[in-house]
Design a protein around this motif. Structure first.
Motif, PDB file in Angstrom:
ATOM      1  N   TYR A   1      12.011 -12.682   2.423  1.00  0.00           N
ATOM      2  CA  TYR A   1      11.919 -11.306   3.306  1.00  0.00           C
ATOM      3  C   TYR A   1      13.145 -11.139   3.716  1.00  0.00           C
ATOM      4  N   TYR A   2      13.615 -10.301   2.347  1.00  0.00           N
ATOM      5  CA  TYR A   2      14.706  -9.488   1.340  1.00  0.00           C
ATOM      6  C   TYR A   2      15.518 -10.770   0.575  1.00  0.00           C
ATOM      7  N   GLU A   3      16.617 -11.072   0.939  1.00  0.00           N
ATOM      8  CA  GLU A   3      17.491 -12.536   0.997  1.00  0.00           C
ATOM      9  C   GLU A   3      16.850 -13.695   1.008  1.00  0.00           C
ATOM     10  N   HIS A   4      16.247 -13.912   2.560  1.00  0.00           N
ATOM     11  CA  HIS A   4      15.970 -15.133   2.397  1.00  0.00           C
ATOM     12  C   HIS A   4      14.807 -15.671   2.654  1.00  0.00           C
ATOM     13  N   ARG A   5      14.950 -16.588   2.396  1.00  0.00           N
ATOM     14  CA  ARG A   5      13.463 -17.104   1.703  1.00  0.00           C
ATOM     15  C   ARG A   5      13.411 -18.666   2.913  1.00  0.00           C
ATOM     16  N   PHE A   6      11.548 -18.473   3.009  1.00  0.00           N
ATOM     17  CA  PHE A   6      11.453 -19.255   4.103  1.00  0.00           C
ATOM     18  C   PHE A   6      10.206 -20.171   3.111  1.00  0.00           C
ATOM     19  N   PRO A   7       9.944 -21.921   3.155  1.00  0.00           N
ATOM     20  CA  PRO A   7       8.752 -22.489   2.626  1.00  0.00           C
ATOM     21  C   PRO A   7       7.395 -22.565   3.421  1.00  0.00           C
ATOM     22  N   ILE A   8       6.798 -22.419   3.024  1.00  0.00           N
ATOM     23  CA  ILE A   8       5.228 -22.602   3.804  1.00  0.00           C
ATOM     24  C   ILE A   8       4.950 -24.243   3.671  1.00  0.00           C
ATOM     25  N   ILE A   9       3.992 -24.424   4.510  1.00  0.00           N
ATOM     26  CA  ILE A   9       3.864 -25.869   5.487  1.00  0.00           C
ATOM     27  C   ILE A   9       2.524 -26.667   4.316  1.00  0.00           C
ATOM     28  N   PRO A  10       3.054 -27.179   2.935  1.00  0.00           N
ATOM     29  CA  PRO A  10       1.636 -27.620   2.589  1.00  0.00           C
ATOM     30  C   PRO A  10       0.275 -27.422   3.246  1.00  0.00           C
ATOM     31  N   LYS A  11       0.329 -28.433   3.864  1.00  0.00           N
ATOM     32  CA  LYS A  11      -0.570 -28.479   4.920  1.00  0.00           C
ATOM     33  C   LYS A  11      -1.559 -27.107   5.264  1.00  0.00           C
ATOM     34  N   THR A  12      -0.848 -25.769   5.184  1.00  0.00           N
ATOM     35  CA  THR A  12      -1.487 -24.716   5.267  1.00  0.00           C
ATOM     36  C   THR A  12      -1.740 -24.064   4.327  1.00  0.00           C
TER      37      THR A  12
ATOM     38  N   LEU B   1      -2.279 -13.177   6.448  1.00  0.00           N
ATOM     39  CA  LEU B   1      -0.705 -13.719   6.223  1.00  0.00           C
ATOM     40  C   LEU B   1      -0.480 -13.909   7.336  1.00  0.00           C
ATOM     41  N   ASP B   2      -0.820 -13.298   8.339  1.00  0.00           N
ATOM     42  CA  ASP B   2      -0.771 -13.453   9.824  1.00  0.00           C
ATOM     43  C   ASP B   2      -0.827 -14.813   9.878  1.00  0.00           C
ATOM     44  N   GLY B   3      -2.003 -15.239   9.826  1.00  0.00           N
ATOM     45  CA  GLY B   3      -2.455 -16.123  10.099  1.00  0.00           C
ATOM     46  C   GLY B   3      -1.783 -17.161   9.273  1.00  0.00           C
ATOM     47  N   ILE B   4      -1.677 -17.369   8.050  1.00  0.00           N
ATOM     48  CA  ILE B   4      -0.806 -18.183   7.346  1.00  0.00           C
ATOM     49  C   ILE B   4       0.451 -18.198   8.599  1.00  0.00           C
ATOM     50  N   LEU B   5       1.554 -17.687   8.248  1.00  0.00           N
ATOM     51  CA  LEU B   5       3.128 -17.230   9.725  1.00  0.00           C
ATOM     52  C   LEU B   5       2.430 -18.090  10.268  1.00  0.00           C
ATOM     53  N   ARG B   6       1.315 -17.560  11.244  1.00  0.00           N
ATOM     54  CA  ARG B   6       1.558 -18.692  12.453  1.00  0.00           C
ATOM     55  C   ARG B   6       1.482 -20.094  12.612  1.00  0.00           C
ATOM     56  N   GLN B   7       0.750 -20.737  11.320  1.00  0.00           N
ATOM     57  CA  GLN B   7       0.650 -21.978  11.471  1.00  0.00           C
ATOM     58  C   GLN B   7       2.363 -21.990  11.201  1.00  0.00           C
TER      59      GLN B   7
ATOM     60  N   ASP C   1      12.794  -5.351  12.373  1.00  0.00           N
ATOM     61  CA  ASP C   1      11.807  -4.438  13.142  1.00  0.00           C
ATOM     62  C   ASP C   1      10.954  -5.749  13.703  1.00  0.00           C
ATOM     63  N   GLN C   2       9.794  -4.623  14.605  1.00  0.00           N
ATOM     64  CA  GLN C   2       9.439  -5.621  14.958  1.00  0.00           C
ATOM     65  C   GLN C   2       8.372  -6.784  14.161  1.00  0.00           C
ATOM     66  N   TYR C   3       8.138  -7.732  14.183  1.00  0.00           N
ATOM     67  CA  TYR C   3       7.509  -8.728  13.534  1.00  0.00           C
ATOM     68  C   TYR C   3       5.976  -7.756  12.903  1.00  0.00           C
ATOM     69  N   GLY C   4       5.096  -7.944  13.858  1.00  0.00           N
ATOM     70  CA  GLY C   4       3.988  -7.051  13.624  1.00  0.00           C
ATOM     71  C   GLY C   4       4.745  -5.741  12.117  1.00  0.00           C
ATOM     72  N   THR C   5       5.180  -4.585  12.763  1.00  0.00           N
ATOM     73  CA  THR C   5       5.592  -3.720  11.740  1.00  0.00           C
ATOM     74  C   THR C   5       6.236  -4.610  10.538  1.00  0.00           C
ATOM     75  N   ALA C   6       7.110  -5.051  10.617  1.00  0.00           N
ATOM     76  CA  ALA C   6       7.762  -5.990   9.141  1.00  0.00           C
ATOM     77  C   ALA C   6       6.504  -6.244   8.812  1.00  0.00           C
ATOM     78  N   LEU C   7       5.417  -6.863   9.136  1.00  0.00           N
ATOM     79  CA  LEU C   7       4.547  -7.561   8.081  1.00  0.00           C
ATOM     80  C   LEU C   7       3.634  -6.522   7.432  1.00  0.00           C
ATOM     81  N   GLU C   8       3.285  -5.718   8.106  1.00  0.00           N
ATOM     82  CA  GLU C   8       2.763  -3.885   7.629  1.00  0.00           C
ATOM     83  C   GLU C   8       3.606  -3.341   7.122  1.00  0.00           C
ATOM     84  N   LYS C   9       4.608  -3.728   6.772  1.00  0.00           N
ATOM     85  CA  LYS C   9       5.429  -2.376   5.747  1.00  0.00           C
ATOM     86  C   LYS C   9       5.331  -3.581   4.748  1.00  0.00           C
ATOM     87  N   GLY C  10       4.630  -4.584   4.566  1.00  0.00           N
ATOM     88  CA  GLY C  10       4.759  -4.899   3.214  1.00  0.00           C
ATOM     89  C   GLY C  10       6.376  -6.330   3.276  1.00  0.00           C
ATOM     90  N   GLU C  11       7.544  -6.292   4.166  1.00  0.00           N
ATOM     91  CA  GLU C  11       8.447  -7.180   4.035  1.00  0.00           C
ATOM     92  C   GLU C  11       8.294  -8.047   4.053  1.00  0.00           C
TER      93      GLU C  11
END
Length: 994
Positions: free
Chosen positions: A173-184, A279-285, A149-159
């Protein structure tokens, strides 16, 4: 050993494709090796078996080229399987994937590193990512179109779920997994810091350690940093930070509790949109930008395999990428556990010719090192590192100077050749994977005389006159606009940049250049060209000039000068003022266009047009030309003669994991071409019977008449040879449902993968369920059962002829798993269903015993009476491959000689001889069995029809290897002949040993 022997590859005599997955592992393959050897197979042709995405059913979604897939077994299991192959004198041709890797699911360590470190990652040059894309907001980022779905919708659904594990933060995101940059990490560690002070005083060592970690994070270089020293510093320090965080949380529960609560807060609360701002702020970085999967159409900035977002292309033209991805496979070559390679999607590579050259060179090195054995190890200890390898490679280069086309290792390329197209002569490969033979064999079984009548039948039934070239053109444009718009936009901007450098072309607008380029690609007559230097080959020049000329005629309102400019660029016709750097940019543009035309052709032609043009769907095969209604015997012979001359060791296939229909389905559908009138009556009668079961969706009857035409051919082709037992009928209906859903979506007419119309689809599938419902009132099913028996019998006979042609023609016959018995599979995943090997092993043993006890003639008569069980096909394959193996040089080196057929039924037989060093084999494959009758045996059928035998074979008696019978030649008017009434007296095909 002379250089000729050094450069001689091990050529298979017959291959058997195995599909490895968690349901068929190395141990399973080992158990059937004795059976394959007994059948006459010399080499297993293995699907990719390197580590793939979890649960992969095909192995093409590789995540690590240097690990075996653990789902297939252990290394010990693999070694045991390979040892078993060796004990039976068998080799293994491996399907290798150099173009792409799976980048979804979290299993690709290289991709995950890229997600954490961006363009400064050591793997940044590994993947084909555009770090300066057209959309400026994506600079130094990677668009990941994975959301449903649209990013904002998926975010606010808690997905999108933040997690903290072992000192590191991740987004799932379900079976997908992404690292957070240590800088953030800082916002995650400092949010509500005052709450931690309530648990720990500010001077507590844990509190001070957390602040120290935050300070260290703030000093980390950013992911866009390219300075090598700073990159190394970031890599070193970020891992130290993770270790410190993990230790801190392990030793001090208040810190762990504090961080866990922050993670909960950042994950937001459903129903409270503002709670997701953190969380949106973290993802934007982050390096990656998570997006709705539809955004891939226009904005994706990494090259994919076709339009599959999960498969990211890798830059195989980079030497380091080549070396790293080939480390394990070359090791297996050195160990003798891989004796040949099938290269998947060669047309996707930046420079296929260069890739094949490097691969041959590397394989030569490994096989020579293996050949030297202990001597190589001793010399490596005595000589400086690399000296031995350098000497071997120097030897190879010297051999290459003397014989530029040497091919010391068996390599075949997956290359789809269009009509009259030939394999590039500078590819050091042994041929293609055999799609062109599959189409030739099918085309030979189509009655070309009935082409116009079939056109009329099809047009009358669907109420329009379809034009296949026009359909293909429109579908290619549709693909470029709605599936690959991002790639087209990128190339359009690139072309615009090139136009700006010259005053004669800088006034061309971005829009006009992009549209003109799209039109040229839509008219490309082949999958791609192969320009890699500043010299364009003559054959590539012809294809480009053809495409541009057609695009010009199609678009008279567009300025001709724009098309001329595109033609100049694609043909590298530089202006006098074009600088050296600009010339390199032109060449780079051309090579990137070449990587796109293939996917556009594949998706527009194979995966769209082939599901729209349903005149006779047996012709709608990979590499096929459906508008051509079959081929003549002369054309078939011509192709075999050319193959014997140029690529005599190419694979010959009739079914693969990629074919739209199995060989037996196509062979049966071809029978329809013999009687257009009868097929017309079936279509009209069945459509009339089933009209009440059609639903109306938005004023349209569902399914459409074109879809109905496809459905009836599919049912006719896939219906089992024997009656349903148990739940087989339900399984069959389910398979037809799945096929029709895929076919409708691929056609992109009434529904599609991108925009599925669930109401339309449900109506069409309900129609399938209803017309196949086994109830007394179902007149269609009763009529179908009356109509099918002669089609089934003739289809089986067609399959026997097709199989014999494959075994005896120039090339290496390939058998897809399970197809040694009747197999009525449709397009994948239907053709990846489990194979009952126990049944086949028992059948082969039974055939051998029966032949020993009763003799071949009695056995063949029995097999014809029980054709439906498939043993007759297994028998034919076993006998023919045994003969081929015993006469290897005859079939591998022998000349191909078409034989003249005289008499009343001359058009019903394709016959040819293979001749070498005094030996001769004659293949006789009948066709058009509805004219001959079933069984098509003896004088009553063949009357005076006879083969004319060349002088080299005249005067000999011939033995039919299937029946054991001897057939004497007749002398008529000073010409030796073989009467078909004797040749085909007891078996419908013949392989004669002269």
């Amino acid at each position: 050993m002379n250089q000729t022997n050094l450069a001689k590859a091990r050529i298979p005599t017959a291959t058997y494709r195995l599909q490895f997955n968690e349901g068929f592992r190395f141990q399973d393959a080992e158990r059937i090796v004795p059976y394959l050897s007994a059948l006459g197979v010399s080499d297993v042709y293995a699907s990719p078996f390197f580590k793939a995405r979890a649960g992969s059913m095909h192995g093409y979604d590789i995540v690590d080229h240097n690990r075996l897939n653990p789902e297939l077994g252990t290394r010990e299991d693999f070694d045991s399987y390979c040892d078993c192959l060796g004990r039976h004198g068998m080799g293994q041709v491996l399907d290798f994937v150099p173009n792409h890797m799976c980048v979804e699911g979290g299993g690709n360590e290289r991709w995950l590193d890229l997600m954490e470190n961006g363009p400064s990652s050591p793997h940044a040059a590994f993947f084909d990512v555009d770090w300066s894309p057209v959309k400026k907001e994506l600079a130094d980022k990677v668009l990941i179109p994975v959301l449903g779905d649209q990013y904002g919708t998926a975010l606010e659904k808690g997905e999108l779920v933040l997690s903290f594990e072992e000192g590191a933060f991740f987004i799932s995101y379900y079976e997908h997994r992404f690292p957070i940059i240590p800088k953030t990490y800082c916002p995650l560690l400092t949010h509500r810091l005052q709450e931690l002070e309530r648990l720990l005083p500010p001077d507590h060592e844990a509190y001070q350690e957390l602040l120290s970690i935050v300070t260290a994070i703030s000093h980390l270089p950013f992911y866009t940093e390219r300075d090598p020293d700073l990159v190394r510093e970031r890599y070193r320090e970020k891992e130290v930070i993770k270790l410190r965080l993990a230790a801190l949380c392990r030793d001090y529960w208040p810190v762990k509790t504090f961080i866990d609560e922050n993670v909960r807060i950042f994950n937001g609360e459903k129903g409270n949109p503002r709670s997701f701002d953190l969380l949106d702020g973290i993802l934007r970085q982050q390096v990656y930008r998570l997006a709705h999967w539809r955004t891939a159409t226009d904005e994706i900035n990494y090259r994919r395999f076709f339009d599959i977002n999960a498969l990211g292309a890798i830059r195989m033209e980079t030497p380091r990428v080549f070396e790293e991805t080939h480390r394990l496979v070359l090791g297996l070559v050195r160990e003798g556990k891989v004796t040949g390679l099938r290269i998947d999607h060669a047309d996707g590579l930046f420079n296929p010719t260069d890739y094949f050259r490097r691969l041959q060179r590397s394989c030569f090195l490994e096989t020579r090192l293996a050949g030297l054995g202990n001597r190589s190890r001793a010399r490596e200890e005595e000589e400086p590192a690399g000296t031995l390898a350098e000497g071997i490679l120097q030897l190879y280069d010297e051999m290459l100077e003397v014989s530029p086309r040497i091919k010391p290792f068996y390599i075949i390329g997956e290359k789809i050749l269009m009509k009259n197209e030939r394999l590039p002569e500078d590819w050091p490969v042994h041929g293609t994977t055999g799609y062109e033979f599959a189409n030739a064999a099918t085309g030979l079984l189509v009655d070309t005389r009935n082409g116009r009548r079939f056109d009329t039948v099809y047009a009358r039934f669907i109420h329009e006159k379809p034009d296949f070239p026009e359909i293909a053109y429109q579908k290619k444009k549709q693909v470029m606009k709605f599936s690959m718009g991002g790639e087209i936009n990128t190339l359009g901007h690139y072309l615009n940049k090139l136009s700006e450098t010259n005053r004669h072309t800088r006034d061309f607008t971005l829009g006009s250049l992009t549209k003109a380029l799209l039109e040229v690609i839509a008219h490309f007559p082949v999958y791609r060209t192969y320009t890699a230097t500043r010299k364009v080959a003559d054959r590539d020049r012809q294809y480009i000039e053809y495409a541009v000329a057609r695009a010009k005629r199609r678009n008279p309102a567009m300025s001709e000068s724009i098309f001329t400019f595109i033609e100049d660029v694609l043909l590298l016709r530089f202006h006098d003022s074009t600088s050296g750097d600009e010339q390199e940019q032109w060449l780079d543009f051309v090579m990137r266009v070449q990587q796109l035309t293939g996917p556009v052709m594949a998706k527009g032609l194979e995966d769209a047009a082939f599901y729209v043009y349903n005149r006779l769907v047996a012709l709608n095969e990979v590499g096929g030309t459906p508008e051509r209604f079959g081929i003549t015997i002369e054309a078939f012979h011509g192709q075999n003669i050319e193959r014997a001359r140029s690529i005599p060791t190419a694979l010959l296939t009739t079914s693969t994991h990629d074919t739209k229909r199995s060989e037996d389905v196509r062979a049966r559908i071809c029978v329809l071409s013999e009687d257009p009138g009868a097929w017309h009556d079936c279509l009209m009668r069945w459509s009339r019977m089933n009209r009440p079961h059609k639903a109306t969706v938005q004023g349209i009857k569902v399914p459409s008449r074109n879809e109905e035409c496809l459905l009836y051919q599919t049912i006719v082709g896939a219906w089992p040879a024997e009656d349903f037992t148990g739940n087989e009928r339900d399984v069959f209906v389910g398979r037809i449902r799945e096929y029709m859903l895929k076919a409708m979506r691929e056609a992109k007419v009434n529904t599609s993968w991108i925009n599925p119309d669930s109401v339309y689809e449900e109506a069409a599938l309900h129609f399938v369920d209803t017309i196949l419902q086994d109830v007394t009132a179902n007149n269609f099913l009763a009529d179908l059962r009356r109509t099918l028996p002669p089609l089934i019998r003739c289809g089986m006979l067609n399959s026997l002829s097709q199989t014999l042609l494959k075994v005896a023609s120039p090339g290496v016959p390939d058998f897809y798993q399970g197809n040694e018995l009747w197999d009525f599979s449709l397009v994948d995943p239907d053709n990846r269903r489990p194979v009952d090997f126990a049944k086949r092993i028992a059948m082969l043993d039974g055939l051998r015993t029966a032949e020993e006890e009763r003799g071949p003639l009695a056995l063949t008569r029995e097999l014809l009476e029980t054709m439906a069980d498939g043993r007759v096909k297994l028998f034919l394959i076993g006998k023919a491959l045994a003969h081929r193996r015993a006469n290897r040089s005859l079939f591998e080196l022998g000349t191909y000689l078409p034989l003249e057929v005289q008499g009343e039924q001359s058009d019903n037989v394709c016959a040819f001889a293979r001749c070498h060093d005094g030996a001769m084999a004659i293949a006789v494959a009948p066709r058009f069995f509805t004219r001959l009758g079933v069984p098509p045996l003896g004088a009553a059928v063949w009357e005076d029809t006879r083969l004319v035998i060349p002088a080299a074979g005249s005067g000999r008696a011939c033995r039919n290897i299937f029946t054991g019978e001897r057939v004497a030649m007749s002398q008529q008017e000073r010409v030796a002949t073989l009467p078909l009434s004797a040749v085909l007296s007891d078996f419908p095909v013949a392989l004669l040993e002269a």
